[in-house]
Design an enzyme around this catalytic site. Sequence first.
Site, mmCIF file in Angstrom:
data_model
loop_
_atom_site.group_PDB
_atom_site.id
_atom_site.type_symbol
_atom_site.label_atom_id
_atom_site.label_comp_id
_atom_site.label_asym_id
_atom_site.label_seq_id
_atom_site.Cartn_x
_atom_site.Cartn_y
_atom_site.Cartn_z
ATOM 1 N N ALA A 17 -10.748 8.758 0.932
ATOM 2 C CA ALA A 17 -10.984 9.052 2.802
ATOM 3 C C ALA A 17 -10.408 10.209 3.137
ATOM 4 O O ALA A 17 -11.690 10.699 3.792
ATOM 5 C CB ALA A 17 -9.579 7.886 2.811
ATOM 6 N N MET A 166 -7.565 1.051 7.655
ATOM 7 C CA MET A 166 -6.764 0.746 6.142
ATOM 8 C C MET A 166 -6.427 2.301 5.705
ATOM 9 O O MET A 166 -5.319 3.183 5.602
ATOM 10 C CB MET A 166 -7.258 -0.597 5.416
ATOM 11 C CG MET A 166 -6.591 -1.563 6.511
ATOM 12 S SD MET A 166 -7.064 -2.932 4.345
ATOM 13 C CE MET A 166 -5.905 -4.444 4.821
ATOM 14 N N ASP A 167 -7.779 2.539 5.543
ATOM 15 C CA ASP A 167 -7.270 4.277 4.734
ATOM 16 C C ASP A 167 -6.811 5.041 5.717
ATOM 17 O O ASP A 167 -6.195 5.720 4.677
ATOM 18 C CB ASP A 167 -8.836 4.191 3.873
ATOM 19 C CG ASP A 167 -8.557 5.784 2.784
ATOM 20 O OD1 ASP A 167 -7.464 5.980 1.755
ATOM 21 O OD2 ASP A 167 -9.317 6.139 2.452
ATOM 22 N N GLU A 168 -6.660 4.963 6.331
ATOM 23 C CA GLU A 168 -6.989 6.035 7.633
ATOM 24 C C GLU A 168 -4.973 6.112 7.640
ATOM 25 O O GLU A 168 -5.050 7.471 8.318
ATOM 26 C CB GLU A 168 -7.590 6.555 8.812
ATOM 27 C CG GLU A 168 -6.870 7.399 9.721
ATOM 28 C CD GLU A 168 -6.862 8.775 9.373
ATOM 29 O OE1 GLU A 168 -7.220 8.944 10.678
ATOM 30 O OE2 GLU A 168 -8.033 9.159 8.654
#
EC number: 3.1.2.2
Length: 248
Positions: A17, A166-168
Amino acid sequence: MLRTSFQGVARLVRHKALYRSPCLLPRVHLASAFGSSTESLVARFCPEKTDLKDYALPNASWCSDMLSLYQEFLEKTKSGGWIKLPSFKSNRDHIQGLKLPFGLETASDKQDWRLFTRSIQLEGQGYEYVIFFHPSEKKSVCLFQPGPYLEGAPGFAHGGSLAALMDETYSKTAYLAGEGLFTLSLNIKFKNLIPVGSLAVLDIQVEKIEDQKLYMSCIAQSRDKQTVYAKSSGVFLQLQLEEQSQEQ
């Protein structure tokens, strides 16, 4: 059938990410490498004075649930517990004065860099979100309102749009909680679809920091917690950012 296929497609393993992870994980002397305090990381990440636009501020597209919960958390910041994180158009703006280690910084004359979750500029059409971080408890809450440009199934947000956010949110939390920089793995189980234009609340918690890695969990659900949209876990590599030289 739609839900079954949706869940099957949605499995993400080793999702990269904030920046792509190097093939070889560097070993460092932990006693000396990660000396930055959470307070100093937050201070650098959240400058008090800046000309940069903060995209994590209310606009006319926000639904009533998004606005009211934003105000609730904004009140909590006054007690010194929670911190509202600014959201600039690029992570380059968040880490000004720092550079990626091991020569990972790319050289280019392009100027219009944009974070993926800030790539849609029209208000309300793509990602509308704001992140609140609690330093002492090492957790974050992200308020997310997906726009129509993020549609997957008709009227609902694409699963990939939630995975990206979510990854951010993981990446911002990992960096501020313990200098987590690279996504090593991200695993998601989707439960229900998020209606476009509605509010989803992402609760992220750092479970442990061990062996140069941060282990984290997230649950995305409705404001009343009656509907769970997805659950995930992520692992981030601790890696200290380097000071830029005066010549750069």
